[in-house]
Each structure stands twice: as C-alpha cells, then as structure tokens.
Design a protein around this motif. Structure first.
Motif, short mmCIF file in Angstrom:
data_model
loop_
_atom_site.label_atom_id
_atom_site.label_comp_id
_atom_site.label_asym_id
_atom_site.label_seq_id
_atom_site.Cartn_x
_atom_site.Cartn_y
_atom_site.Cartn_z
N ILE A 23 0.88 -1.18 0.00
CA ILE A 23 0.00 0.00 0.00
C ILE A 23 0.91 1.22 0.00
O ILE A 23 1.94 1.23 0.70
N GLU A 24 0.54 2.22 -0.79
CA GLU A 24 1.35 3.44 -0.84
C GLU A 24 1.50 4.01 0.56
O GLU A 24 0.54 4.04 1.33
N SER A 25 2.68 4.49 0.90
CA SER A 25 2.90 5.06 2.23
C SER A 25 4.04 6.05 2.15
O SER A 25 5.12 5.81 2.67
N GLU A 63 3.21 7.50 9.02
CA GLU A 63 3.13 8.50 10.09
C GLU A 63 1.82 9.28 10.07
O GLU A 63 1.66 10.25 10.80
N GLY A 64 0.91 8.89 9.18
CA GLY A 64 -0.41 9.54 9.16
C GLY A 64 -0.39 10.94 8.57
O GLY A 64 -1.26 11.75 8.85
N ARG A 65 0.59 11.23 7.72
CA ARG A 65 0.70 12.60 7.18
C ARG A 65 0.33 12.70 5.71
O ARG A 65 -0.13 13.72 5.25
N CYS A 66 0.61 11.64 4.92
CA CYS A 66 0.56 11.80 3.46
C CYS A 66 -0.81 11.50 2.86
O CYS A 66 -1.13 11.97 1.78
S1 FES Z 1 1.19 6.08 5.19
FE1 FES Z 1 -0.72 6.53 6.07
S2 FES Z 1 -0.88 8.63 5.88
FE2 FES Z 1 1.05 8.20 5.02
#
Ligand code: FES
Length: 606
Positions: A37-39, A44-47
């Motif tokens: 999954i793209e990350s 970190e919940g930012r992108c």
């Molecule tokens: S990997 Fe979930 S917001 Fe970036």
C-alpha cells in the motif's frame, strides 16, 4: 460486514485472507501479507496515500485522520496506517493506494569512453621453477602480468598460501585479477574469462543495476527494482527517522538495501548467463542518505542542521563488508558525496553530462522530492539542494500517484470546451496523476486561462469541468465512470498550491545559483532523472519552473546518474574526474541563504 467467528481479515480486490492482528495497523498487516500500500510518509499519518475502505465496526476517525483524508472521509475511507482491522473485516485497497511497480528509467545519455578499468584480469602461463635460479612462485606469477610495478602487487597471506595448489590445479595456467595495478583480488586456476563489474544507481525509490564486461565495456544486463526501504517511507527523511527511532532500524535498512542489490545481481547474472563470482567490482551512486544507509552509517545528522555527512570523499569497501554476493575479494567503490542533500548521484550526473567541459551557462537539474541543481558557468560549478516536496512524485496531491501503470503523464486540453486528451502509462484506464501529468495539466489550465497566474481557479470560464468540490474549486479531469479507480480524478485548488510550492522551491534554488554566477538565465537546461525525462519542457516553462528559459534549450538526458556510475566503473580516469568535479562544486546552503525566502515568494506565481 464482519463475522465475529472469523479470525481472519480479507484484503480486496485480491481476496487475500490474513490472520487478524489487534496489535498492528492495516498498513503493517497488508505489508506482512505481501500486499503493498502506498505510504509516502512511512506510516506517520501525514501523506494520505494509504487510504483504504474497511468494512467493519471501527471507532470513528480522529481529528488528525479527518484532516488528512478531507472529503474522502465521507466516502468511507480510512488511513491504513491509523486503523486496526478487527477479525472478520473486509479491507478494500483502491487502485490509487495499491503500490504499482514504478516505471523505472534504466537508460540515459550515451557516452564515448576510453576504457581504463580499475580491475583487470591477466591470463598467465607461469614458467616452472628452475634449479639454480631462485624466483619465488609469487614473483614468477607477477612477472607474467607484464605490469611495470608487478612485484609491488599486494598479495594477502591466504593468497600466498593457496598459490602452490592453484598453480598445480591450473597446470601453471592462472587468472590473476588485479585492482589499480597493485592489489591482487583473486587468483584462479586456468582462464576464467573477462572480469565483470556492476554499476548501481541506488535511488530512494528505485534501484538500477548495470552489469558490464570490464574488458570490453559492453553492457550485459540491466536490472531494476523498487527500493524495498520504501516500506519505511518514500522520502529520505522518513527513512532517516525510521533508522533513528526503531530498534535496529539502521541495520534493517542496510539489510534491505543489500538484499535488493543481491537480488538484482542474481537477476542480472541470469539474464547475461554469467556467474556472480565473476563480478570483481561494483560502483555505487546514490543520494547521501541512501549512501549512508547502505553503509550502515548514522544518517541522523543529514536531517538536522548543519546537515553534515559522516564522510564525503570516495570510499572503497569490500563487497563482503556490505554483504554483497560478488566474487571473493571484490570491492565496492562509492563515488564522493558533496553535502547532506547533494549526493554521489549528483556527482555521477555531473560526470555523465561532462559538467567540467560544458562551455555555455548550463543548469543541470535532477528533480524528485528533493531537487538537486548544478549550475555550470565559465568552468565554475555551483550546486544546491532544494526541498521540492513530494508533488513532483505525485505526493500531497489529491489524485496523485507515482509514475506507474494507470498514471496520467501528459494532458492536452481542447481550448474550446476543455475536453482532455490524456497520455496514460500502460495505456489503461487513468487512475491518478504522476508528477509530469500534474505539471502538464497545470500548464494546460494556465494556457487556457482556467488557472490564474497567482494560482487558484479563474471564475471567468464557464465550463462544467470547473466546479466546486469538497475542498473548494476543482477541475474534473476524468469522471468516475471513465477512471480506473471508480472515482472522479480531479485537480483541486490545493493541488495547484502544492505544485506552486514545489516549483517555487526549484525556481528559487535556480535563481540563487544564477545570482551567484552573475547570470540572468542559463543558455541550456539539462534535466536528469525519470521525472525530467517524461516532463514536457514546454509545460515546465509554462508553470515557471525555469523562469525566462526557452523550452527549446531544455533537454532530458534520462538516468544520467546510472550512466555516471558505469563511467566510473569502466575508467579510473573518470573516477578521478568525479572526485575533481565533487571538489570543484561549490555548495550553496539554501536553508541558510538570506535571499531564499524572498526568491521563493517571488517564484510562487505561475
Ligand atoms: S502512510 Fe498513512 S498517511 Fe502516510
């Protein structure tokens, strides 16, 4: 619908059943199951790139998750890195979140090169010892190489110990593999053929390995793959933070880089029909963070002012120290790095384009999350790194994705009704916009007057594609019915702002280098790297990426860093030239430059 009796979760559209784990996020669960999954931000919940739909009773998203997801919350999306899926959940990974195999640019500028490799193999017939004439085995072997300083060649003790048996086994015929005319790497019975070399461009996103015959310079195979460290974040800062915060993080990243290289070595050898045991030297180039992480060095100082690398000169280490499966005795040469964010890849680009012999003012640009710029003028070189952010790689953009199958990489708009004509990677239904597609669409919207020079949509055009969306004005590029994701593909006003920030960072860096050289505009712009290769120069000039530059003078040169690595592999002279280039480049630290903020603000307009 959840099923409390089921201890599994199911990932769709793959239909993969995976044991539920209340301790880890959906992102980690998917990764463990081999589903990428793209990350971009490394979880970190930012992108916002990891969005998925989870069919289960979940606690509602918190403030931070809502802020990152925006209107997608209303469509039922969640951040895979922020939710834990209970047993019985079904998790749908939409196409734009599934990490497709990136399109990897493996080729670049061609160059005529005089061969002068560090490693050479000598086919030797060793005359038998003679009574009354004492010439030791070692000296008799070396005399046959014809090297001027043959007797100075360094033998290890183990090599001396095995010499007699090898002479016997080869019946006096040996292959001596010698580096720099002074270090014996290997001694084998009989003739093993030409020694091979490997040139590696270790990128943050992709790794390209070129297998080369060190005697003829012929390329035998080129292999490329995604950098597996991507699981810990797509940009170097996320990786450095992983290396710093996670127990054993540094070792994990080094191991991942090494195993990726070993896989590429195996693949390249299979393609060429040769043994890895014939590869006696590798040259590696990469940005400073990749360089440090491969070597297992502490990369934390690269992310903190004053951004100092642990080492900047070229390095030679043994393949064994790095865990690379090459020939016994094989060495790895790492080109010099210039600064925390101007790495050996930039030095390799400068080498590949012959920056030391360019005789007109030329700006060399390698664009990614970080833009590295080199300006050449009257035999002098200035360089800088500018934090362009992820927009050029499809990050922080609502419909953004990397240059993979389904990415729109070029757009043309009909001036009368704004009907788009799209070029899509893989000639499939469009899923998202990659960096060159984003620039292309923005350039077209500026050209037709739909986007104002200051940014934002103009309200003067009356067209159904220009509409109000959940985040203000937006342009409808592809309807849900036509897209490969089943959702509208739009460009929002916020996406345009992201692009403005990215292009202003590059344009401001270029302006400061030009000011240093007392120039208004460069006569030529050389674009290195994949993004530069796919970017239409005219589009780049319309958005003002290179202010004042004539698009005719912009030239894409492909993966010049990989070419520079091959050049350094095939020629010691080119290796020295790379060293001199690195020393000659004057690094300008933009973070400390008094005019950067003003230049950046000036460059925000299209
Ligand atoms: S990997 Fe979930 S917001 Fe970036």
């Amino acid at each position: 619908m959840t099923d409390a009796n089921d201890s599994f979760v199911v990932f769709e559209p793959h239909g993969r059943r995976v044991p539920a784990d209340p301790e880890i996020s959906v992102l980690e669960l998917a990764r463990g199951a081999g589903l990428d999954i793209e990350s971009v931000c490394g979880g970190e919940g930012r992108c916002g790139q990891c969005r998925v739909r989870v069919q289960a009773d979940l606690p509602p998203p918190g403030v931070d998750e809502r802020a990152v997801l925006g209107p997608a919350v209303a469509e039922g999306f969640r951040l895979a890195c922020r939710v834990i899926a209970p047993a019985g959940s079904r998790i749908w990974i939409p196409p734009e979140s599934a990490r497709g195999r990136p399109v990897i640019l493996t080729t670049g500028v061609e160059s005529d090169l005089e061969m002068d490799p560090a490693v050479r193999a000598f086919e030797i017939e060793v005359p038998p010892a003679e009574l009354g004439r004492v010439v030791a085995d070692r000296e008799r072997v070396l005399d046959q190489t014809g090297l001027a300083e043959a007797r100075e060649v360094r033998f290890g003790l183990a090599q001396i110990k095995s010499l007699e048996s090898r002479l016997t086994e080869g019946q006096g015929r040996l292959t001596a593999v010698i580096r720099y005319g002074r270090d014996l790497l290997d001694l084998r019975p009989g003739w093993i053929g030409h020694p091979l070399g490997l040139a590696v461009d270790l990128g943050t996103t992709t790794v390209v390995a070129t297998l080369v015959d060190l005697a003829t310079g012929q390329t035998l195979a080129v292999q490329a793959d995604a950098n597996p460290q991507i699981a810990h974040g797509e940009d170097v800062i996320s990786r450095i933070s992983f290396a710093e915060k996670e127990a054993d993080g540094r070792a994990v990243l080094a191991r991942e880089a090494t195993s990726c290289l070993n896989q590429l070595i195996r693949n390249a050898c299979r393609e060429a029909g040769v043994e890895p045991g014939l590869i006696f030297e590798a040259v590696v180039v990469g940005n400073t963070a990749m360089h440090h992480l491969l070597l297992g060095l502490n990369a934390t100082p690269l992310a903190r002012t004053p951004y100092v690398p642990a080492v900047s000169e070229a390095l030679d280490v043994t393949a064994t120290e790095l865990g690379l499966n090459l020939a016994p005795g094989a060495m790895v040469h790492l080109l010099p790095v210039k600064a925390g964010f101007v790495g050996a890849d930039s030095v390799a680009v400068a080498l590949a384009v012959g920056a030391d012999s360019i005789d007109e003012p030329t700006l060399i640009v390698d664009l990614g999350t970080n833009g590295e710029l080199i300006l050449v003028h009257e035999g002098r070189l200035w360089c800088c790194s500018t934090a362009a952010g992820p927009a050029f790689e499809g990050g922080h953009v609502s419909g953004g994705m990397r240059a993979a199958r389904g990415a729109v990489d070029r757009v043309r708009l009909d001036e009368r009704d704004l009907t788009p004509e799209l070029s899509v990677i893989g000639r499939t239904a469009p899923v998202g916009l990659c960096g060159s597609g984003l620039v292309s669409l923005a350039a077209e919207l500026i050209r037709v007057g739909a986007v104002k020079p200051a940014g934002g949509f103009s309200d003067k055009l009356n067209n159904p594609r220009l509409r109000r969306g959940g985040r203000g004005g937006e342009f409808l590029l592809v309807t849900a019915a036509e897209s490969g994701s089943g959702r509208d593909l739009v460009l929002t006003a916020k996406d345009i702002s992201e692009l403005q920030l990215a292009k202003a960072a590059v344009a401001a860096g270029a302006r400061i280098l030009l000011d240093q050289a007392g120039l208004d505009v460069p006569s030529r712009v050389i674009l290195a790297g994949a993004f530069g290769n796919y970017l239409d120069p005219a589009d780049a000039c319309v958005i003002g990426l290179f202010p004042g530059v004539d698009p005719e003078t912009v030239q894409g040169v492909g993966n010049a860093a990989a070419v520079g690595a091959v050049m350094a592999l095939l020629s010691v002279r080119q290796r020295r030239r790379a060293r001199d280039l690195a020393r000659k480049m004057r690094y300008i630290e933009l973070a400390a430059h008094p005019e950067f903020a003003d230049r950046f603000t000036d460059a925000l307009r299209f």
